[in-house]
Design a protein around this motif. Structure first.
Motif, PDB file in Angstrom:
ATOM      1  N   SER A   1       0.829  -1.213   0.000  1.00  0.00           N
ATOM      2  CA  SER A   1       0.000   0.000   0.000  1.00  0.00           C
ATOM      3  C   SER A   1       0.861   1.260   0.000  1.00  0.00           C
ATOM      4  O   SER A   1       0.606   2.207  -0.757  1.00  0.00           O
ATOM      5  CB  SER A   1      -0.922  -0.002   1.219  1.00  0.00           C
ATOM      6  OG  SER A   1      -1.638   1.202   1.307  1.00  0.00           O
ATOM      7  N   LEU A   2       1.903   1.269   0.831  1.00  0.00           N
ATOM      8  CA  LEU A   2       2.804   2.421   0.886  1.00  0.00           C
ATOM      9  C   LEU A   2       3.521   2.632  -0.447  1.00  0.00           C
ATOM     10  O   LEU A   2       3.630   3.763  -0.926  1.00  0.00           O
ATOM     11  CB  LEU A   2       3.831   2.233   2.012  1.00  0.00           C
ATOM     12  CG  LEU A   2       3.301   2.332   3.444  1.00  0.00           C
ATOM     13  CD1 LEU A   2       4.362   1.866   4.434  1.00  0.00           C
ATOM     14  CD2 LEU A   2       2.881   3.765   3.760  1.00  0.00           C
ATOM     15  N   LEU A   3       3.994   1.552  -1.024  1.00  0.00           N
ATOM     16  CA  LEU A   3       4.667   1.652  -2.315  1.00  0.00           C
ATOM     17  C   LEU A   3       3.710   2.137  -3.392  1.00  0.00           C
ATOM     18  O   LEU A   3       4.079   2.953  -4.244  1.00  0.00           O
ATOM     19  CB  LEU A   3       5.261   0.295  -2.711  1.00  0.00           C
ATOM     20  CG  LEU A   3       6.589  -0.088  -2.072  1.00  0.00           C
ATOM     21  CD1 LEU A   3       6.942  -1.530  -2.434  1.00  0.00           C
ATOM     22  CD2 LEU A   3       7.699   0.843  -2.529  1.00  0.00           C
ATOM     23  N   HIS A   4       2.487   1.624  -3.358  1.00  0.00           N
ATOM     24  CA  HIS A   4       1.491   2.023  -4.361  1.00  0.00           C
ATOM     25  C   HIS A   4       1.240   3.530  -4.298  1.00  0.00           C
ATOM     26  O   HIS A   4       1.144   4.201  -5.349  1.00  0.00           O
ATOM     27  CB  HIS A   4       0.189   1.251  -4.119  1.00  0.00           C
ATOM     28  CG  HIS A   4      -0.861   1.526  -5.144  1.00  0.00           C
ATOM     29  ND1 HIS A   4      -2.010   2.230  -4.854  1.00  0.00           N
ATOM     30  CD2 HIS A   4      -0.931   1.209  -6.468  1.00  0.00           C
ATOM     31  CE1 HIS A   4      -2.748   2.325  -5.942  1.00  0.00           C
ATOM     32  NE2 HIS A   4      -2.123   1.716  -6.930  1.00  0.00           N
ATOM     33  N   LYS A   5       1.166   4.084  -3.101  1.00  0.00           N
ATOM     34  CA  LYS A   5       0.975   5.526  -2.962  1.00  0.00           C
ATOM     35  C   LYS A   5       2.158   6.301  -3.533  1.00  0.00           C
ATOM     36  O   LYS A   5       1.979   7.340  -4.182  1.00  0.00           O
ATOM     37  CB  LYS A   5       0.777   5.881  -1.486  1.00  0.00           C
ATOM     38  CG  LYS A   5      -0.560   5.429  -0.918  1.00  0.00           C
ATOM     39  CD  LYS A   5      -0.672   5.759   0.566  1.00  0.00           C
ATOM     40  CE  LYS A   5      -2.012   5.254   1.118  1.00  0.00           C
ATOM     41  NZ  LYS A   5      -2.129   5.481   2.583  1.00  0.00           N
ATOM     42  N   GLU A   6       3.363   5.796  -3.292  1.00  0.00           N
ATOM     43  CA  GLU A   6       4.551   6.457  -3.839  1.00  0.00           C
ATOM     44  C   GLU A   6       4.562   6.392  -5.363  1.00  0.00           C
ATOM     45  O   GLU A   6       4.956   7.337  -6.032  1.00  0.00           O
ATOM     46  CB  GLU A   6       5.822   5.831  -3.264  1.00  0.00           C
ATOM     47  CG  GLU A   6       6.055   6.156  -1.798  1.00  0.00           C
ATOM     48  CD  GLU A   6       7.448   5.755  -1.333  1.00  0.00           C
ATOM     49  OE1 GLU A   6       8.397   5.836  -2.159  1.00  0.00           O
ATOM     50  OE2 GLU A   6       7.595   5.360  -0.168  1.00  0.00           O
ATOM     51  N   VAL A   7       4.142   5.254  -5.893  1.00  0.00           N
ATOM     52  CA  VAL A   7       4.079   5.100  -7.348  1.00  0.00           C
ATOM     53  C   VAL A   7       3.103   6.106  -7.937  1.00  0.00           C
ATOM     54  O   VAL A   7       3.415   6.814  -8.911  1.00  0.00           O
ATOM     55  CB  VAL A   7       3.668   3.663  -7.729  1.00  0.00           C
ATOM     56  CG1 VAL A   7       3.393   3.570  -9.231  1.00  0.00           C
ATOM     57  CG2 VAL A   7       4.762   2.668  -7.339  1.00  0.00           C
ATOM     58  N   LEU A   8       1.903   6.196  -7.367  1.00  0.00           N
ATOM     59  CA  LEU A   8       0.881   7.102  -7.883  1.00  0.00           C
ATOM     60  C   LEU A   8       1.342   8.560  -7.853  1.00  0.00           C
ATOM     61  O   LEU A   8       0.964   9.355  -8.723  1.00  0.00           O
ATOM     62  CB  LEU A   8      -0.406   6.967  -7.069  1.00  0.00           C
ATOM     63  CG  LEU A   8      -1.159   5.635  -7.155  1.00  0.00           C
ATOM     64  CD1 LEU A   8      -2.437   5.697  -6.336  1.00  0.00           C
ATOM     65  CD2 LEU A   8      -1.469   5.273  -8.601  1.00  0.00           C
ATOM     66  N   ALA A   9       2.151   8.899  -6.855  1.00  0.00           N
ATOM     67  CA  ALA A   9       2.603  10.286  -6.712  1.00  0.00           C
ATOM     68  C   ALA A   9       3.850  10.607  -7.534  1.00  0.00           C
ATOM     69  O   ALA A   9       4.288  11.762  -7.565  1.00  0.00           O
ATOM     70  CB  ALA A   9       2.887  10.573  -5.237  1.00  0.00           C
ATOM     71  N   SER A  10       4.411   9.614  -8.204  1.00  0.00           N
ATOM     72  CA  SER A  10       5.679   9.812  -8.900  1.00  0.00           C
ATOM     73  C   SER A  10       5.493  10.414 -10.285  1.00  0.00           C
ATOM     74  O   SER A  10       4.472  10.227 -10.954  1.00  0.00           O
ATOM     75  CB  SER A  10       6.433   8.486  -9.008  1.00  0.00           C
ATOM     76  OG  SER A  10       5.762   7.609  -9.895  1.00  0.00           O
TER      77      SER A  10
END
Length: 314
Positions: free
Chosen positions: A117-126
């Protein structure tokens, strides 16, 4: 997958544990050494599994958006470029990969999905995600380039993942940079129909590398008393207890390579332990180790015990 330097580091760690009586039997220590070297392959599988689970998590989130109370047109017809990424789909559909992850009980991300979940949020914000999702319709190369950048910029340097692996299996901390480099190389080599072998490389390049690690460990442990005498004889102003434990082990490993591994050049051995010392020992250790190994090489040359065959190895 394992380089000779990484094998040397694993041997160093195992000898240190053996000396500290954390492992008190030679056979048990050898098994631990082989186990710790093979653990690298497990980490490789875990990181590939992370990519599979990251894609699956994104797919679930898209489905949840369709079931919201107030849905938008974008919710009903989302951009599916990420979950349709050809590289991620190939990993998802690779039966051999997924079976091996299940057999070795390495599907950690089902239980520890908060990291996904944390990684997914970082991906979306990249920025790379935004450019990929809004760019031209991608082909296989564009899909692959995106996954490589995703891995290099977001996954590999993630501090929370590093902390997670520190808690999960301590031996993986040393493996983490090497595994990440290997996965980026694997992704670069992937084609539309990658073979299972490319996705799951063996832990060792060949049997000689495995034998090298075990033989090096045995030689140092079994000849410990002789190697200690040789070292102390070259440090007149130092007693044995003043030499850092790791420095002593690295010097002994160097001696073992000088005397029992005829195909490894002297310069290679010395350079390897100087580099390892810079990372694992004190700031001045590499200078100290270099001086002792140089003296020992000269002694072994003088008494004709330096065991090297072939031109340029001495």
């Amino acid at each position: 997958m394992l380089t000779r330097r990484h094998i040397r580091i694993k041997v160093l760690q195992t000898i240190y544990a053996f000396d500290k009586a954390e492992i008190d039997e030679l056979k048990k220590s050898e098994k631990f050494l082989v186990y710790s070297m093979e653990q690298m392959r497990d980490l490789h599988l875990v990181m590939l599994g992370l990519l599979v689970n990251l894609r699956a998590y994104a797919e679930v989130q898209l489905e949840k958006r369709k079931k919201k109370h107030l849905v938008t047109q974008e919710d009903l017809n989302p951009n599916t470029r990420f979950i349709d990424n050809k590289v991620l789909v190939l990993l998802k559909d690779n039966a051999a990969l997924n079976n091996l992850i299940a057999e070795r009980k390495l599907d950690f991300w089902q239980l520890d999905d908060e990291y996904i979940s944390l990684l997914h949020k970082e991906v979306l914000a990249s920025e790379i995600f935004e450019q990929y999702m809004n760019g031209a319709e991608p082909d296989f190369k564009a899909d692959k380039d995106f996954v490589i950048q995703l891995y290099k910029q977001i996954i590999a340097p993630n501090d929370k993942l590093y902390d997670y692996f520190e808690d999960k299996r301590l031996t993986w901390l040393d493996d983490y940079p090497v595994v990440n480099t290997g996965i980026v190389k694997l992704l670069n080599q992937m084609g539309p129909n990658p073979s299972d072998g490319k996705l799951m490389p063996p832990a060792f390049k060949n049997k000689e590398d495995l034998d090298f690690g075990v033989d090096l460990f045995r030689k140092v442990v079994l000849h410990d008393e002789k190697y200690t005498k040789d070292i102390i004889g070259k440090t007149p102003n130092w007693d044995k207890d003043r030499i850092a434990d790791l420095d002593m082990i690295m010097i002994k490993m160097g001696i073992a390579e000088f005397l029992h591994f005829p195909s490894i050049p002297v310069k290679v051995t010395i350079n390897e332990y100087l580099e390892i010392a810079k990372e694992y020992s004190t700031p001045k250790s590499s200078i100290f180790i270099n001086g002792i190994l140089d003296k020992l090489v000269q002694q072994y040359r003088d008494n004709d015990s330096l065991n090297k065959i072939g031109r340029g190895l001495r």
